[in-house]
Design an enzyme around this catalytic site. Structure first.
Site, short mmCIF file in Angstrom:
data_model
loop_
_atom_site.label_atom_id
_atom_site.label_comp_id
_atom_site.label_asym_id
_atom_site.label_seq_id
_atom_site.Cartn_x
_atom_site.Cartn_y
_atom_site.Cartn_z
N GLU A 1 11.88 11.44 39.93
CA GLU A 1 10.56 12.09 39.85
C GLU A 1 10.06 12.09 38.42
OE1 GLU A 1 11.24 16.15 41.25
OE2 GLU A 1 11.42 16.74 39.16
N GLY B 1 17.51 14.32 36.96
CA GLY B 1 16.63 15.48 36.84
C GLY B 1 16.18 15.77 35.43
N VAL B 2 15.44 16.87 35.29
CA VAL B 2 14.91 17.25 33.98
C VAL B 2 16.01 17.84 33.10
CG1 VAL B 2 12.54 17.72 34.67
CG2 VAL B 2 14.26 19.51 34.91
N ASN C 1 13.37 28.06 35.27
CA ASN C 1 12.21 27.17 35.41
C ASN C 1 11.73 27.07 36.85
OD1 ASN C 1 12.46 26.49 32.67
ND2 ASN C 1 13.94 24.89 33.15
N GLY D 1 12.47 19.39 41.76
CA GLY D 1 12.77 18.43 42.83
C GLY D 1 14.24 18.40 43.19
N1 COA Z 1 23.77 31.46 32.66
C1 COA Z 1 22.82 31.76 31.73
N2 COA Z 1 22.22 30.83 30.94
C2 COA Z 1 22.63 29.56 31.07
C3 COA Z 1 23.62 29.16 31.98
C4 COA Z 1 24.20 30.17 32.80
N3 COA Z 1 25.12 29.88 33.71
N4 COA Z 1 23.80 27.83 31.87
C5 COA Z 1 22.96 27.38 30.92
N5 COA Z 1 22.26 28.42 30.44
C6 COA Z 1 21.23 28.38 29.40
C7 COA Z 1 21.66 27.60 28.17
O1 COA Z 1 22.43 28.42 27.30
C8 COA Z 1 20.32 27.21 27.58
O2 COA Z 1 19.79 28.35 26.95
P1 COA Z 1 18.93 28.24 25.60
O3 COA Z 1 17.68 27.52 26.01
O4 COA Z 1 18.71 29.67 25.21
O5 COA Z 1 19.79 27.47 24.65
C9 COA Z 1 19.46 26.94 28.83
O6 COA Z 1 20.12 27.62 29.91
C10 COA Z 1 19.34 25.45 29.18
O7 COA Z 1 20.62 24.93 29.33
P2 COA Z 1 21.03 23.47 28.84
O8 COA Z 1 22.52 23.41 28.91
O9 COA Z 1 20.37 23.15 27.53
O10 COA Z 1 20.53 22.55 30.01
P3 COA Z 1 19.19 21.76 30.35
O11 COA Z 1 18.19 21.68 29.24
O12 COA Z 1 19.69 20.49 30.87
O13 COA Z 1 18.53 22.64 31.51
C11 COA Z 1 18.36 23.67 33.68
C12 COA Z 1 19.28 23.07 32.60
C13 COA Z 1 19.22 24.04 34.89
C14 COA Z 1 17.68 24.94 33.14
C15 COA Z 1 17.26 22.62 34.04
O14 COA Z 1 17.87 21.40 34.38
C16 COA Z 1 16.42 23.06 35.22
O15 COA Z 1 15.46 23.82 35.07
N6 COA Z 1 16.76 22.62 36.44
C17 COA Z 1 16.08 23.00 37.66
C18 COA Z 1 15.05 22.00 38.06
C19 COA Z 1 15.65 20.67 38.37
O16 COA Z 1 16.84 20.47 38.46
N7 COA Z 1 14.82 19.69 38.57
C20 COA Z 1 15.40 18.39 38.89
C21 COA Z 1 14.53 17.47 39.46
S1 COA Z 1 13.59 16.80 38.09
#
Ligand code: COA
Length: 501
Positions: free
Chosen positions: A290, A265-266, A380, A384
């Site tokens: 994806e 994933g992303v 976000n 997917g």
């Molecule tokens: N509660 C609040 N904030 C949280 C948290 C929680 N439980 N867990 C992580 N965060 C925050 C982090 O502190 C970070 O914040 P910042 O940007 O202010 O530093 C932010 O969320 C991103 O977390 P990070 O650990 O850097 O993870 P990431 O860049 O890998 O992103 C998701 C994680 C979940 C946000 C991202 O994967 C996503 O949007 N997923 C949903 C879509 C998806 O999975 N698509 C997959 C198919 S492509």
């Protein structure tokens, strides 16, 4: 041959050139628009920019449908200009996020494989315009996409009119890597004839109805680089746990050294975990994903991965410079497809995918929240992750055990929003270990998750909750008054930790 004839080979369209401002002026208040773009790749750039400028000066509201997130700050500029009424199916911009969370923009958070069905079935739209970035248009009237295919094919087919942006900054060697397939109407379709990530089942471009092309705009602007962070100590450890789980599957005879096609994933965490495969014994890997992030190109360069299929390529700045300078060397090892095919449940199940996505948090019983901070504020979108999680052979969710310097535990009594239910989740990974929760009843799952995934600072606290829940009984025990108390405590005091002062 001048550039116009080189890129627009269909004579009938060679005189259709317009400026971005002209094209933006065709968009009227209340229209629904389908924009190309998926995880900041292959998005139309000049017309959205001109549209945002228009929106700063006059009152205009539109519905914005895309593949996934847009680059070039477009979502942010749209949000600042206040021109978006409805937004679907995914975004990742901080300003758009704020507009969604204030209620100003109505965001429809939707499985990425399914938006095409809504457009085809008339649930989303009808689309007044599709605005699509392309490398060019062939003599046969095929529009060649750039770094993503996303929903462009279904938008082009169903929108009333088309605006095409030909972007000369995108690598011309990309022509030939796309495979555009239209599955047809629900209830009348045949099985999708794809049995390997390498299969090509469609056309090298998007067939368009020439009479719908209202204008062609020239642009020369690179995609926005992805903001992912490089792997760090914790993500390296997480990758190690994932590798150990996979080794166990090989030992048990359920996988072999080539594993199964991988989806990742992303985000930084999923990229870093995939990166870990580079230093593993696994080889002959294939990806059916994806989005292809940096780590995939390291795996291709090292020869560990042999082939990658996706809907978009999204790279950080240094990778973008390196990969696009010499894109020809990857051409035969890549294919980009519409997102309804890259994320199609039928294919994901047939190929037996290993799917790795990131969670914001998960709970004692394995329910995963990927989207809503404290159950209320959109991050976000589900993207997917639901398409893959529900249908993969192995639905793996990864997250660091804590966020915000330890003030948030990412393993909680009750997920404050549930995107992936306990029924759809197989393995959970943090830097403390992995919990394989397949074939376990809820109480067994809770024990494994507490033992293997929780940060030590929160372990006794979670065990205490579980003990009190068991005392109350039930198949999936909970103390209802306490279930969301960790989130409430964080909101009140700035930490989920009990007695931290
Ligand atoms: N509660 C609040 N904030 C949280 C948290 C929680 N439980 N867990 C992580 N965060 C925050 C982090 O502190 C970070 O914040 P910042 O940007 O202010 O530093 C932010 O969320 C991103 O977390 P990070 O650990 O850097 O993870 P990431 O860049 O890998 O992103 C998701 C994680 C979940 C946000 C991202 O994967 C996503 O949007 N997923 C949903 C879509 C998806 O999975 N698509 C997959 C198919 S492509």
């Amino acid at each position: 041959m001048d550039q116009r004839h080189d890129r627009i080979k269909l004579t009938a369209l060679q005189e259709q050139v317009a400026t971005a401002e002209q094209a933006a002026s065709w968009i009227k208040d209340g229209m629904a628009i389908g924009f190309s773009g998926f995880t900041q790749a292959g998005d139309a750039k000049a017309v959205p920019n001109a549209l945002a400028k228009r929106g700063e000066k006059e009152s205009l509201k539109i519905d914005v449908y895309t593949g996934a997130s847009l680059g070039s700050g477009t979502d942010g500029r749209f949000a600042q200009a206040g021109i978006v009424q409805k937004r679907a199916p995914y975004q990742s911009d901080s300003l758009m996020r704020a507009a969604i969370n204030s209620g100003e923009v109505q965001f429809v958070d939707h499985h990425l494989s399914q938006t095409a069905e809504w457009v085809r079935g008339g649930v989303a739209g009808p689309l007044d315009f599709a605005i699509i970035e392309a490398l060019g248009i062939t003599e046969e009237g095929l529009l060649i996409p750039t770094t993503s295919v996303g929903n462009s094919a279904v938008f082009a087919l169903h929108a009333k009119e088309l605006i095409i942006e030909i972007n000369t900054a995108q690598p011309a060697e990309m022509e030939g890597i796309h495979d555009c397939f239209e599955p047809g109407a629900l209830g009348k379709r045949q099985p999708i004839p794809l049995v390997s990530p390498r299969d090509r089942i469609g056309t090298k471009g998007i067939p368009i109805d020439v009479s719908k092309v209202k204008g062609i705009v020239w642009t020369h602007q690179a995609d926005s680089p992805s903001p992912i962070e490089p792997p760090d100590k914790e993500t390296e450890v997480m990758a190690g746990h994932l590798l150990n789980f996979l080794r166990g599957e090989v030992e048990a005879g359920r996988l072999d050294q080539n594993l199964a096609p991988l989806q990742s994933g992303v985000g930084s965490v999923a990229n870093a975990v995939l990166h870990g495969l580079l230093y593993s014994e696994f080889e002959g890997l294939e990806l059916y994903s994806e989005v292809l992030q940096d780590a995939v190109f390291d795996l291709l360069d090292s020869g560990k991965a042999l082939f990658a299929s996706a809907s978009a390529i999204t790279l950080s700045k240094p990778y973008m410079e390196r990969i696009y300078q010499d894109f020809g060397r990857y051409r035969d090892r890549l294919v980009l497809r519409p997102q309804e095919i890259s994320n199609h449940p039928e294919i994901i199940r047939r190929l037996g995918l290993i799917s790795i996505n990131t969670a914001l948090e998960f709970d004692l019983y394995g329910n995963v929240n990927s989207t809503h901070v404290a159950g209320t504020r959109m991050m976000n979108g589900i993207g997917g992750s639901g398409d893959f999680g529900r249908n993969a052979q192995l639905a793996i969710f990864v997250t660091k055990s804590t966020a915000k310097d330890g003030r948030i535990s990412c393993v909680v009594p009750f997920a404050s929003h549930i995107d992936h239910t306990e029924h759809d989740v197989d393995v959970l990974v943090t830097e403390y270990g992995f919990a394989d929760i397949r074939n376990l009843a809820p109480r067994e799952r809770a024990e494994r998750i507490i033992a293997n995934c929780v940060h030590p600072d929160y372990r006794a606290q979670l065990q205490g909750y579980f003990d009190r829940a068991i005392a109350q009984g039930g198949h999936t025990p909970h103390v209802l008054d306490e279930a969301l108390s960790w989130h409430a405590r964080y909101t009140r005091t700035g930490t989920m930790l009990k007695n931290s002062t």
